[in-house]
Design an enzyme around this catalytic site. Sequence first.
Site, PDB file in Angstrom:
ATOM      1  N   GLU A   1       0.793  -1.240   0.000  1.00 13.31           N
ATOM      2  CA  GLU A   1       0.000   0.000   0.000  1.00 13.31           C
ATOM      3  C   GLU A   1       0.825   1.289   0.000  1.00 13.31           C
ATOM      4  O   GLU A   1       0.668   2.162   0.831  1.00 13.31           O
ATOM      5  CB  GLU A   1      -0.930  -0.031   1.228  1.00 13.31           C
ATOM      6  CG  GLU A   1      -1.805  -1.281   1.239  1.00 13.31           C
ATOM      7  CD  GLU A   1      -2.504  -1.509   2.567  1.00 13.31           C
ATOM      8  OE1 GLU A   1      -2.474  -0.636   3.437  1.00 13.31           O
ATOM      9  OE2 GLU A   1      -3.091  -2.595   2.727  1.00 13.31           O
TER      10      GLU A   1
ATOM     11  N   GLU B   1      -6.299 -10.756  -0.644  1.00 10.90           N
ATOM     12  CA  GLU B   1      -7.062 -10.506   0.593  1.00 10.90           C
ATOM     13  C   GLU B   1      -8.572 -10.412   0.310  1.00 10.90           C
ATOM     14  O   GLU B   1      -9.270  -9.563   0.807  1.00 10.90           O
ATOM     15  CB  GLU B   1      -6.574  -9.223   1.271  1.00 10.90           C
ATOM     16  CG  GLU B   1      -5.085  -9.196   1.529  1.00 10.90           C
ATOM     17  CD  GLU B   1      -4.604  -7.943   2.239  1.00 10.90           C
ATOM     18  OE1 GLU B   1      -5.429  -7.177   2.752  1.00 10.90           O
ATOM     19  OE2 GLU B   1      -3.372  -7.733   2.287  1.00 10.90           O
TER      20      GLU B   1
HETATM   21  O1  G3I Z   1      -3.560  -8.148  19.328  1.00 11.16           O
HETATM   22  C1  G3I Z   1      -4.013  -6.900  19.884  1.00 11.16           C
HETATM   23  C2  G3I Z   1      -4.655  -7.143  21.240  1.00 11.16           C
HETATM   24  O2  G3I Z   1      -3.653  -7.627  22.138  1.00 11.16           O
HETATM   25  C3  G3I Z   1      -5.242  -5.835  21.751  1.00 11.16           C
HETATM   26  O3  G3I Z   1      -5.932  -6.097  22.968  1.00 11.16           O
HETATM   27  C4  G3I Z   1      -6.206  -5.272  20.731  1.00 11.16           C
HETATM   28  C5  G3I Z   1      -6.721  -3.940  21.224  1.00 11.16           C
HETATM   29  O4  G3I Z   1      -7.246  -3.222  20.177  1.00 11.16           O
HETATM   30  O5  G3I Z   1      -5.544  -5.064  19.464  1.00 11.16           O
HETATM   31  C6  G3I Z   1      -5.045  -6.297  18.945  1.00 11.16           C
HETATM   32  O6  G3I Z   1      -4.378  -6.042  17.716  1.00 11.16           O
HETATM   33  C7  G3I Z   1      -5.271  -5.775  16.634  1.00 11.16           C
HETATM   34  C8  G3I Z   1      -4.963  -6.793  15.526  1.00 11.16           C
HETATM   35  O7  G3I Z   1      -5.728  -6.512  14.348  1.00 11.16           O
HETATM   36  C9  G3I Z   1      -5.272  -8.216  15.967  1.00 11.16           C
HETATM   37  O8  G3I Z   1      -6.644  -8.342  16.204  1.00 11.16           O
HETATM   38  C10 G3I Z   1      -4.970  -4.374  16.129  1.00 11.16           C
HETATM   39  O9  G3I Z   1      -5.402  -3.447  17.103  1.00 11.16           O
HETATM   40  C11 G3I Z   1      -5.748  -4.130  14.844  1.00 11.16           C
HETATM   41  O10 G3I Z   1      -5.359  -2.880  14.275  1.00 11.16           O
HETATM   42  C12 G3I Z   1      -5.367  -5.221  13.823  1.00 11.16           C
HETATM   43  O11 G3I Z   1      -6.150  -4.998  12.661  1.00 11.16           O
HETATM   44  C13 G3I Z   1      -5.630  -5.667  11.489  1.00 11.16           C
HETATM   45  C14 G3I Z   1      -5.329  -4.581  10.440  1.00 11.16           C
HETATM   46  O12 G3I Z   1      -4.878  -5.214   9.227  1.00 11.16           O
HETATM   47  C15 G3I Z   1      -4.240  -3.640  10.899  1.00 11.16           C
HETATM   48  O13 G3I Z   1      -3.056  -4.381  11.051  1.00 11.16           O
HETATM   49  C16 G3I Z   1      -6.691  -6.622  10.959  1.00 11.16           C
HETATM   50  O14 G3I Z   1      -6.872  -7.698  11.871  1.00 11.16           O
HETATM   51  C17 G3I Z   1      -6.242  -7.176   9.612  1.00 11.16           C
HETATM   52  O15 G3I Z   1      -7.285  -7.954   9.017  1.00 11.16           O
HETATM   53  C18 G3I Z   1      -5.905  -6.037   8.649  1.00 11.16           C
HETATM   54  O16 G3I Z   1      -5.416  -6.584   7.473  1.00 11.16           O
HETATM   55  C19 G3I Z   1      -4.954  -5.620   6.492  1.00 11.16           C
HETATM   56  C20 G3I Z   1      -3.750  -6.218   5.780  1.00 11.16           C
HETATM   57  O17 G3I Z   1      -2.757  -6.538   6.723  1.00 11.16           O
HETATM   58  C21 G3I Z   1      -3.242  -5.272   4.711  1.00 11.16           C
HETATM   59  N1  G3I Z   1      -4.324  -4.946   3.760  1.00 11.16           N
HETATM   60  C22 G3I Z   1      -5.511  -4.385   4.393  1.00 11.16           C
HETATM   61  C23 G3I Z   1      -6.056  -5.352   5.445  1.00 11.16           C
HETATM   62  C24 G3I Z   1      -7.310  -4.798   6.075  1.00 11.16           C
HETATM   63  O18 G3I Z   1      -7.017  -3.615   6.780  1.00 11.16           O
END
Ligand code: G3I
Length: 378
Positions: A165, A270
């Site tokens: 991205e 994805e």
């Molecule tokens: O693991 C922590 C947990 O310990 C904590 O309590 C919690 C509090 O908010 O957060 C948890 O981490 C979260 C993680 O997902 C695991 O659930 C992060 O906050 C959250 O931001 C993260 O979101 C992910 C997002 O990318 C940002 O990294 C989504 O699951 C994931 O599906 C999404 O995937 C992205 C691809 O990597 C790139 N392309 C876009 C796609 C969708 O955004």
Amino acid sequence: MSISRRVFLRNAAIASTLLTIKNNAIAKAAERTGIKDFYKDDFRIGTAISTSTLLKNDEHMLGLIAREFDAITPENCMKWEPIRPHDKEWDWAAADKFVEFGQKNNMYIVGHNLVWHSQVPKEVFQNESGGTITKDALTIKMQDHIAKLAGRYKGKIHAWDVVNEAVEDNGSWRKSQWYKIMGEDFIAKAFRMAHEVDPTAHLIYNDYNTETPVKRDFIVGMVKKFKKQGVPIQGVGLQEHLSIDGPSVGEIEKTILALANIGVRVHVTELDVDVLPSVWNLPTAEVSTRFDYTPERDPYIQGLPKQVEEKLAKRYEDIFKIYLKHRDKIDRVTLWGTTDGETWLNDFPIKGRTNYPLLFDRGFQPKSVYFRLLDLKK
Ligand code: G3I
């Protein structure tokens, strides 16, 4: 008892034993047959695996994944922040489990990701006194990160999402910290570093909204330029976070063709289809409230109405018909998750909604969309 009756009963017993064995074998084979087997002559079918599935060793989910898919991507556990929360501190547990699971099941293992603007600790871009790091110092940090992460799984990971991205939807560079500090050649540098660490890995540039014409054109131009410079970029990932209503399959096809024409492999990286009302097209004046939860923005808490289930199945069918038409250009189609219960779309862009974007329901059962995709291969 007459001999013929004894012979008859003995043969009947043998026949029923054989039938049982055969049925068990069929049942076993059926257990092993998943959507991946229906598409084995076209492209790999993958899924993203959540960190919790890996750390909990969720055998139900992992068993389903092993049966249904032949490619896997870590949803979060290899991103910079989760795997390296502090410069000297690495947390390999989930990532090691991910690679081990992929190897055990002879899967196409994708690393996600090496360089991204999101989920990077802010200290990465800071010098010792907390100011902005220099280009040379950040280059060294990038090199170190790629060497340690890609190096650990050298020869085990088949493909890396090297850069994620880097382009805006309006067809311009994303002004990320990477871009602001290192300039646009941070991308070429990342690919060269990844190739040096693991020359066998297939290296991918990965982005979303690749069907948007201006974004598609910018990405095609960028990849063409890099290839001319000898940058080792072998694939482009179309994330395909789609809505049930768009973008059109025509635009999806144009992107596949445009990338194939410049000599890169196409990966759908994805895929999911959002069935909930969009908040993106609200008047910008409402930007502060467009993410608020309201009941009307979460209409299917009690379950997906039949007509929406059918619309979802038809949407996936139309998309997969395009993928099958261009099976020669596409290496992989990965869903961004396995069951509706775990999808990121339950919390994006509004927290706490009930979405239905994937092939399996919250009870791990295949949805009608799943069978629609199998029917395409009958
Ligand atoms: O693991 C922590 C947990 O310990 C904590 O309590 C919690 C509090 O908010 O957060 C948890 O981490 C979260 C993680 O997902 C695991 O659930 C992060 O906050 C959250 O931001 C993260 O979101 C992910 C997002 O990318 C940002 O990294 C989504 O699951 C994931 O599906 C999404 O995937 C992205 C691809 O990597 C790139 N392309 C876009 C796609 C969708 O955004």
